[in-house]
Design a protein around this motif. Sequence first.
Motif, PDB file in Angstrom:
ATOM      1  N   PHE A 106     109.057   6.287  22.874  1.00 21.06           N
ATOM      2  CA  PHE A 106     108.816   5.842  21.500  1.00 21.06           C
ATOM      3  C   PHE A 106     107.728   6.664  20.804  1.00 21.06           C
ATOM      4  CE2 PHE A 106     110.686   1.925  23.303  1.00 21.06           C
ATOM      5  CZ  PHE A 106     111.730   1.760  22.404  1.00 21.06           C
ATOM      6  N   ASN A 107     107.173   7.618  21.546  1.00 20.72           N
ATOM      7  CA  ASN A 107     106.161   8.530  21.002  1.00 20.72           C
ATOM      8  C   ASN A 107     105.026   7.771  20.321  1.00 20.72           C
ATOM      9  OD1 ASN A 107     104.992  11.042  20.427  1.00 20.72           O
ATOM     10  ND2 ASN A 107     106.013  11.177  18.434  1.00 20.72           N
ATOM     11  N   THR A 108     104.480   6.807  21.040  1.00 20.97           N
ATOM     12  CA  THR A 108     103.380   6.012  20.497  1.00 20.97           C
ATOM     13  C   THR A 108     102.229   5.957  21.500  1.00 20.97           C
ATOM     14  OG1 THR A 108     102.722   3.829  19.658  1.00 20.97           O
ATOM     15  CG2 THR A 108     104.410   3.863  21.354  1.00 20.97           C
ATOM     16  N   PRO A 109     101.008   6.251  21.060  1.00 21.77           N
ATOM     17  CA  PRO A 109      99.875   6.220  21.986  1.00 21.77           C
ATOM     18  C   PRO A 109      99.314   4.819  22.190  1.00 21.77           C
ATOM     19  CG  PRO A 109      99.140   6.945  19.833  1.00 21.77           C
ATOM     20  CD  PRO A 109     100.634   6.767  19.737  1.00 21.77           C
ATOM     21  N   ASN A 110      99.594   3.916  21.219  1.00 20.74           N
ATOM     22  CA  ASN A 110      99.018   2.579  21.274  1.00 20.74           C
ATOM     23  C   ASN A 110     100.101   1.509  21.323  1.00 20.74           C
ATOM     24  OD1 ASN A 110      96.296   3.566  20.895  1.00 20.74           O
ATOM     25  ND2 ASN A 110      96.836   3.917  18.759  1.00 20.74           N
ATOM     26  N   ILE A 111      99.801   0.452  22.046  1.00 25.54           N
ATOM     27  CA  ILE A 111     100.738  -0.667  22.118  1.00 25.54           C
ATOM     28  C   ILE A 111     100.001  -1.955  21.781  1.00 25.54           C
ATOM     29  CG2 ILE A 111     102.286   0.397  23.798  1.00 25.54           C
ATOM     30  CD1 ILE A 111     100.881  -1.374  25.927  1.00 25.54           C
ATOM     31  N   PHE A 112     100.765  -2.917  21.276  1.00 22.64           N
ATOM     32  CA  PHE A 112     100.225  -4.232  20.949  1.00 22.64           C
ATOM     33  C   PHE A 112     101.135  -5.292  21.547  1.00 22.64           C
ATOM     34  CE2 PHE A 112      98.770  -1.354  17.653  1.00 22.64           C
ATOM     35  CZ  PHE A 112      97.439  -1.707  17.478  1.00 22.64           C
ATOM     36  N   ARG A 113     100.603  -6.040  22.508  1.00 24.02           N
ATOM     37  CA  ARG A 113     101.385  -7.095  23.148  1.00 24.02           C
ATOM     38  C   ARG A 113     100.811  -8.463  22.795  1.00 24.02           C
ATOM     39  NH1 ARG A 113     100.979  -5.514  29.301  1.00 24.02           N
ATOM     40  NH2 ARG A 113      98.905  -4.965  28.536  1.00 24.02           N
ATOM     41  N   ILE A 114     101.691  -9.418  22.592  1.00 27.79           N
ATOM     42  CA  ILE A 114     101.264 -10.794  22.388  1.00 27.79           C
ATOM     43  C   ILE A 114     102.054 -11.671  23.345  1.00 27.79           C
ATOM     44  CG2 ILE A 114     102.844 -11.117  20.420  1.00 27.79           C
ATOM     45  CD1 ILE A 114     100.583 -12.998  19.268  1.00 27.79           C
ATOM     46  N   ALA A 115     101.347 -12.460  24.127  1.00 33.14           N
ATOM     47  CA  ALA A 115     101.962 -13.227  25.209  1.00 33.14           C
ATOM     48  C   ALA A 115     102.278 -14.658  24.772  1.00 33.14           C
ATOM     49  CB  ALA A 115     101.032 -13.262  26.419  1.00 33.14           C
ATOM     50  N   LEU A 116     103.324 -15.195  25.359  1.00 31.99           N
ATOM     51  CA  LEU A 116     103.665 -16.605  25.195  1.00 31.99           C
ATOM     52  C   LEU A 116     103.176 -17.331  26.441  1.00 31.99           C
ATOM     53  CD1 LEU A 116     105.055 -19.007  23.854  1.00 31.99           C
ATOM     54  CD2 LEU A 116     107.233 -18.187  24.810  1.00 31.99           C
ATOM     55  N   LEU A 117     102.138 -18.156  26.271  1.00 36.10           N
ATOM     56  CA  LEU A 117     101.517 -18.842  27.393  1.00 36.10           C
ATOM     57  C   LEU A 117     101.684 -20.357  27.269  1.00 36.10           C
ATOM     58  CD1 LEU A 117      98.149 -16.866  27.723  1.00 36.10           C
ATOM     59  CD2 LEU A 117     100.359 -16.379  28.799  1.00 36.10           C
ATOM     60  N   GLU A 118     101.478 -21.025  28.389  1.00 32.23           N
ATOM     61  CA  GLU A 118     101.602 -22.478  28.428  1.00 32.23           C
ATOM     62  C   GLU A 118     100.527 -23.037  29.350  1.00 32.23           C
ATOM     63  OE1 GLU A 118     105.004 -25.843  29.632  1.00 32.23           O
ATOM     64  OE2 GLU A 118     105.427 -23.691  29.803  1.00 32.23           O
ATOM     65  N   THR A 119      99.814 -24.049  28.882  1.00 30.85           N
ATOM     66  CA  THR A 119      98.778 -24.660  29.711  1.00 30.85           C
ATOM     67  C   THR A 119      99.392 -25.594  30.748  1.00 30.85           C
ATOM     68  OG1 THR A 119      98.472 -26.634  28.330  1.00 30.85           O
ATOM     69  CG2 THR A 119      97.243 -24.643  27.704  1.00 30.85           C
ATOM     70  N   ALA A 120      98.560 -26.037  31.683  1.00 28.88           N
ATOM     71  CA  ALA A 120      99.025 -26.990  32.692  1.00 28.88           C
ATOM     72  C   ALA A 120      99.475 -28.298  32.056  1.00 28.88           C
ATOM     73  CB  ALA A 120      97.918 -27.247  33.707  1.00 28.88           C
ATOM     74  N   ALA A 121      98.971 -28.573  30.839  1.00 24.30           N
ATOM     75  CA  ALA A 121      99.354 -29.784  30.111  1.00 24.30           C
ATOM     76  C   ALA A 121     100.560 -29.542  29.200  1.00 24.30           C
ATOM     77  CB  ALA A 121      98.176 -30.296  29.286  1.00 24.30           C
ATOM     78  N   ASN A 122     101.231 -28.397  29.387  1.00 27.81           N
ATOM     79  CA  ASN A 122     102.472 -28.062  28.677  1.00 27.81           C
ATOM     80  C   ASN A 122     102.292 -27.787  27.183  1.00 27.81           C
ATOM     81  OD1 ASN A 122     103.656 -30.548  30.804  1.00 27.81           O
ATOM     82  ND2 ASN A 122     104.237 -28.405  31.066  1.00 27.81           N
TER      83      ASN A 122
END
Length: 282
Positions: A106-122
Amino acid sequence: MIEKIKQIAQTNKQKIGIGVSLSNREYISRTIRAAESAADHGFAEIILVGNKSEINSFGISSQLQIHHSLNPEEALIELLQEKEIAGAVRGSLSSSKFLKEIKRQFNTPNIFRIALLETAANFSFFFAPIGIDEGASLAGKVTLIRAGTALLQLLNMEGEPIGILSGGRMGDIGRDPKVDKTIAEAEELVSILKTQGVSNNAHHHEILIENAIAARCRIILAPDGVSGNLIYRTLVHLGNGKSHGAWYYNLPHPIIDTSRVGPTFEYESAIAFASAIASKKL
């Protein structure tokens, strides 16, 4: 949020490729099981990318397709670039090799990730930055928040609260210059998000991530990539929380990152995540 993503995937099923480890049979088995479950639930039409003979030795479901490659990191991204698949999931591939291929193709030096997380309490939420070299600048942080708001729009959850974290409480100003800087940046970021029309519901929760969760923030931003990575690891590996994959936001095609040692449910959710994003062409 997770169930909404799965519903979108089922309604708009896309062709998704998932990477399969070349040598570790435990990783291969886990990836196949996740793909079979995702196919059973109708989240996507799934292509396994890896060593065909190794994959076939597990006796896979007829619902799954195989793209043979002894360099699956390269092949998976090529399939995406050639539009043979609508989205990709890293699966059990090497992190370093996969990231190298993303940056190269993709010829890109930088990436941006955003995660989908869930706590123990859902309680589920989008979280960033998660890479130690991500979200270092204010502009980078705004980009990550924009990724989160795009995902909330996908789920018809616009306007949900956003929590901005810093390295201390307001009362801690003056104790340490580095902490002072994170507090000032968090306050400035809230102002920028309002000025640019990104969100009028962003709040600085200081160092109190528990308050951000209590406020039911659906996007939470850590002060930097190192603290973000530590928060991610603490939640997922020590706190009985869950990761459902992380979206590479700044790429032209949807790619979802996963842990090579991630459990089956993470891969299954990631397939649904990729299919949902691909269907809406975010």
